[in-house]
Write a protein that holds these residues in place. Structure first.
Motif, PDB file in Angstrom:
ATOM      1  N   VAL A  32       0.817  -1.218   0.000  1.00  0.00           N
ATOM      2  CA  VAL A  32       0.000   0.000   0.000  1.00  0.00           C
ATOM      3  C   VAL A  32       0.853   1.271   0.000  1.00  0.00           C
ATOM      4  N   LYS A  33       1.845   1.334   0.846  1.00  0.00           N
ATOM      5  CA  LYS A  33       2.603   2.578   0.994  1.00  0.00           C
ATOM      6  C   LYS A  33       3.770   2.705   0.023  1.00  0.00           C
ATOM      7  N   LEU A  34       4.410   1.588  -0.343  1.00  0.00           N
ATOM      8  CA  LEU A  34       5.585   1.670  -1.213  1.00  0.00           C
ATOM      9  C   LEU A  34       5.250   1.397  -2.679  1.00  0.00           C
ATOM     10  N   GLU A  35       4.358   0.439  -2.934  1.00  0.00           N
ATOM     11  CA  GLU A  35       4.037   0.089  -4.316  1.00  0.00           C
ATOM     12  C   GLU A  35       2.806   0.816  -4.830  1.00  0.00           C
ATOM     13  N   GLY A  36       2.033   1.435  -3.932  1.00  0.00           N
ATOM     14  CA  GLY A  36       0.884   2.224  -4.350  1.00  0.00           C
ATOM     15  C   GLY A  36      -0.395   1.458  -4.593  1.00  0.00           C
ATOM     16  N   SER A  37      -0.477   0.222  -4.121  1.00  0.00           N
ATOM     17  CA  SER A  37      -1.726  -0.535  -4.256  1.00  0.00           C
ATOM     18  C   SER A  37      -2.786   0.091  -3.367  1.00  0.00           C
ATOM     19  N   SER A  38      -4.030  -0.122  -3.734  1.00  0.00           N
ATOM     20  CA  SER A  38      -5.120   0.372  -2.897  1.00  0.00           C
ATOM     21  C   SER A  38      -5.308  -0.559  -1.700  1.00  0.00           C
ATOM     22  N   VAL A  39      -5.967  -0.043  -0.680  1.00  0.00           N
ATOM     23  CA  VAL A  39      -6.283  -0.863   0.490  1.00  0.00           C
ATOM     24  C   VAL A  39      -7.167  -2.031   0.069  1.00  0.00           C
ATOM     25  N   ALA A  40      -8.076  -1.772  -0.859  1.00  0.00           N
ATOM     26  CA  ALA A  40      -8.973  -2.835  -1.332  1.00  0.00           C
ATOM     27  C   ALA A  40      -8.183  -3.949  -2.019  1.00  0.00           C
ATOM     28  N   ASP A  41      -7.214  -3.577  -2.857  1.00  0.00           N
ATOM     29  CA  ASP A  41      -6.389  -4.592  -3.526  1.00  0.00           C
ATOM     30  C   ASP A  41      -5.587  -5.407  -2.513  1.00  0.00           C
ATOM     31  N   ALA A  42      -5.011  -4.712  -1.531  1.00  0.00           N
ATOM     32  CA  ALA A  42      -4.234  -5.412  -0.503  1.00  0.00           C
ATOM     33  C   ALA A  42      -5.127  -6.350   0.297  1.00  0.00           C
ATOM     34  N   ALA A  43      -6.337  -5.906   0.588  1.00  0.00           N
ATOM     35  CA  ALA A  43      -7.280  -6.753   1.324  1.00  0.00           C
ATOM     36  C   ALA A  43      -7.620  -8.007   0.513  1.00  0.00           C
ATOM     37  N   ASN A  44      -7.865  -7.833  -0.776  1.00  0.00           N
ATOM     38  CA  ASN A  44      -8.169  -8.981  -1.639  1.00  0.00           C
ATOM     39  C   ASN A  44      -7.006  -9.960  -1.702  1.00  0.00           C
ATOM     40  N   ARG A  45      -5.788  -9.434  -1.813  1.00  0.00           N
ATOM     41  CA  ARG A  45      -4.608 -10.311  -1.920  1.00  0.00           C
ATOM     42  C   ARG A  45      -4.335 -11.083  -0.639  1.00  0.00           C
ATOM     43  N   THR A  46      -4.623 -10.456   0.500  1.00  0.00           N
ATOM     44  CA  THR A  46      -4.296 -11.093   1.777  1.00  0.00           C
ATOM     45  C   THR A  46      -5.476 -11.818   2.407  1.00  0.00           C
ATOM     46  N   GLY A  47      -6.667 -11.622   1.862  1.00  0.00           N
ATOM     47  CA  GLY A  47      -7.839 -12.269   2.432  1.00  0.00           C
ATOM     48  C   GLY A  47      -8.349 -11.592   3.699  1.00  0.00           C
ATOM     49  N   GLN A  48      -7.906 -10.374   3.951  1.00  0.00           N
ATOM     50  CA  GLN A  48      -8.359  -9.617   5.123  1.00  0.00           C
ATOM     51  C   GLN A  48      -9.418  -8.608   4.692  1.00  0.00           C
ATOM     52  N   GLU A  76     -10.892  -4.749   4.470  1.00  0.00           N
ATOM     53  CA  GLU A  76     -10.234  -3.461   4.268  1.00  0.00           C
ATOM     54  C   GLU A  76      -9.952  -2.791   5.607  1.00  0.00           C
ATOM     55  N   SER A  77     -10.888  -2.931   6.527  1.00  0.00           N
ATOM     56  CA  SER A  77     -10.714  -2.351   7.854  1.00  0.00           C
ATOM     57  C   SER A  77      -9.503  -2.950   8.566  1.00  0.00           C
ATOM     58  N   ALA A  78      -9.340  -4.262   8.465  1.00  0.00           N
ATOM     59  CA  ALA A  78      -8.206  -4.935   9.112  1.00  0.00           C
ATOM     60  C   ALA A  78      -6.885  -4.486   8.479  1.00  0.00           C
ATOM     61  N   VAL A  79      -6.885  -4.296   7.168  1.00  0.00           N
ATOM     62  CA  VAL A  79      -5.679  -3.817   6.480  1.00  0.00           C
ATOM     63  C   VAL A  79      -5.322  -2.423   6.974  1.00  0.00           C
ATOM     64  N   LYS A  80      -6.313  -1.537   7.054  1.00  0.00           N
ATOM     65  CA  LYS A  80      -6.061  -0.164   7.522  1.00  0.00           C
ATOM     66  C   LYS A  80      -5.518  -0.159   8.950  1.00  0.00           C
ATOM     67  N   VAL A  81      -6.106  -0.962   9.816  1.00  0.00           N
ATOM     68  CA  VAL A  81      -5.655  -1.033  11.209  1.00  0.00           C
ATOM     69  C   VAL A  81      -4.222  -1.567  11.272  1.00  0.00           C
ATOM     70  N   SER A  82      -3.940  -2.592  10.512  1.00  0.00           N
ATOM     71  CA  SER A  82      -2.603  -3.186  10.519  1.00  0.00           C
ATOM     72  C   SER A  82      -1.558  -2.188  10.018  1.00  0.00           C
ATOM     73  N   ILE A  83      -1.883  -1.462   8.960  1.00  0.00           N
ATOM     74  CA  ILE A  83      -0.961  -0.447   8.439  1.00  0.00           C
ATOM     75  C   ILE A  83      -0.763   0.660   9.462  1.00  0.00           C
ATOM     76  N   HIS A  84      -1.847   1.093  10.086  1.00  0.00           N
ATOM     77  CA  HIS A  84      -1.753   2.145  11.111  1.00  0.00           C
ATOM     78  C   HIS A  84      -0.840   1.700  12.262  1.00  0.00           C
ATOM     79  N   ARG A  85      -1.040   0.486  12.732  1.00  0.00           N
ATOM     80  CA  ARG A  85      -0.220  -0.028  13.837  1.00  0.00           C
ATOM     81  C   ARG A  85       1.249  -0.155  13.424  1.00  0.00           C
ATOM     82  N   ALA A  86       1.485  -0.593  12.198  1.00  0.00           N
ATOM     83  CA  ALA A  86       2.865  -0.724  11.704  1.00  0.00           C
ATOM     84  C   ALA A  86       3.540   0.638  11.641  1.00  0.00           C
TER      85      ALA A  86
END
Length: 182
Positions: free
Chosen positions: A142-158, A160-170
């Motif tokens: 999301v932050k380095l390659e520019g993928s959307s949160v939705a794309d990252a969620a689809n790729r990881t099976g999480q 969108e909310s979980a992806v946002k929280v995980s990125i925020h915590r990281a």
């Protein structure tokens, strides 16, 4: 046990060569030549043997001219393969184009080798290394390659909310580490 082409073995040879050990430098160049032939052959499918040899020689010359800039506290192979990658970019640009189908190069990379860019990339990787693997991957996507949160969620099976929280915590953990509060 380390192999002749491992990070540890190559870095040890580089450090010895920086300290004046000519035999270690010759062993380093021999090992790097083997790695470069494999590296370039995977990225230059239509290249002639002469083109590949020229590129290997240019890369080894670049190593020789830049070896005094190598930071002994950093990984050697990341530093070296950044040089190799920029030489490959220069090669494709010199031939009138990049042939993106044959390479893994990004459009945003500039033709000039930049020690600052390499250092910044290595710093980012060092910061990410302290995170759990799932968070590392989400930051990269999301932050380095520019993928959307939705794309990252689809790729990881999480979600969108979980992806946002995980990125925020990281990012919060990285910030705390940078401030020295973690």
């Amino acid at each position: 046990m380390t192999t002749a082409h491992s990070e540890e073995a190559l870095k040890a040879l580089m450090l010895l060569s920086l300290d004046g050990d000519e035999a270690a430098y010759r062993r380093l160049l021999t090992a790097l030549r083997v790695l470069l032939v494999g590296y370039y052959s995977r990225r230059m499918a239509a290249a002639t043997r002469a083109d590949m040899e020229d590129l290997v020689q240019e890369t080894l010359l670049a190593l020789h001219s830049r070896r005094s800039t190598y930071d002994r506290n950093r990984p050697f192979t990341a530093w070296f393969f950044s040089i190799a990658r920029y030489k490959l970019i220069d090669h494709h640009r010199g031939r009138g184009g990049r042939r993106l189908a044959e390479t893994e190069l990004d459009d945003e990379i500039e033709s000039d080798f930049s020690e600052d860019r390499l250092t910044a990339r290595m710093d980012v990787e060092r910061l990410l290394d302290g995170l759990p693997l799932r968070q590392q991957e989400l930051i990269r996507q999301v932050k380095l390659e520019g993928s959307s949160v939705a794309d990252a969620a689809n790729r990881t099976g999480q979600s969108e909310s979980a992806v946002k929280v995980s990125i925020h915590r990281a990012l919060k953990a990285i910030g705390e580490r940078l401030r020295g509060t973690s």
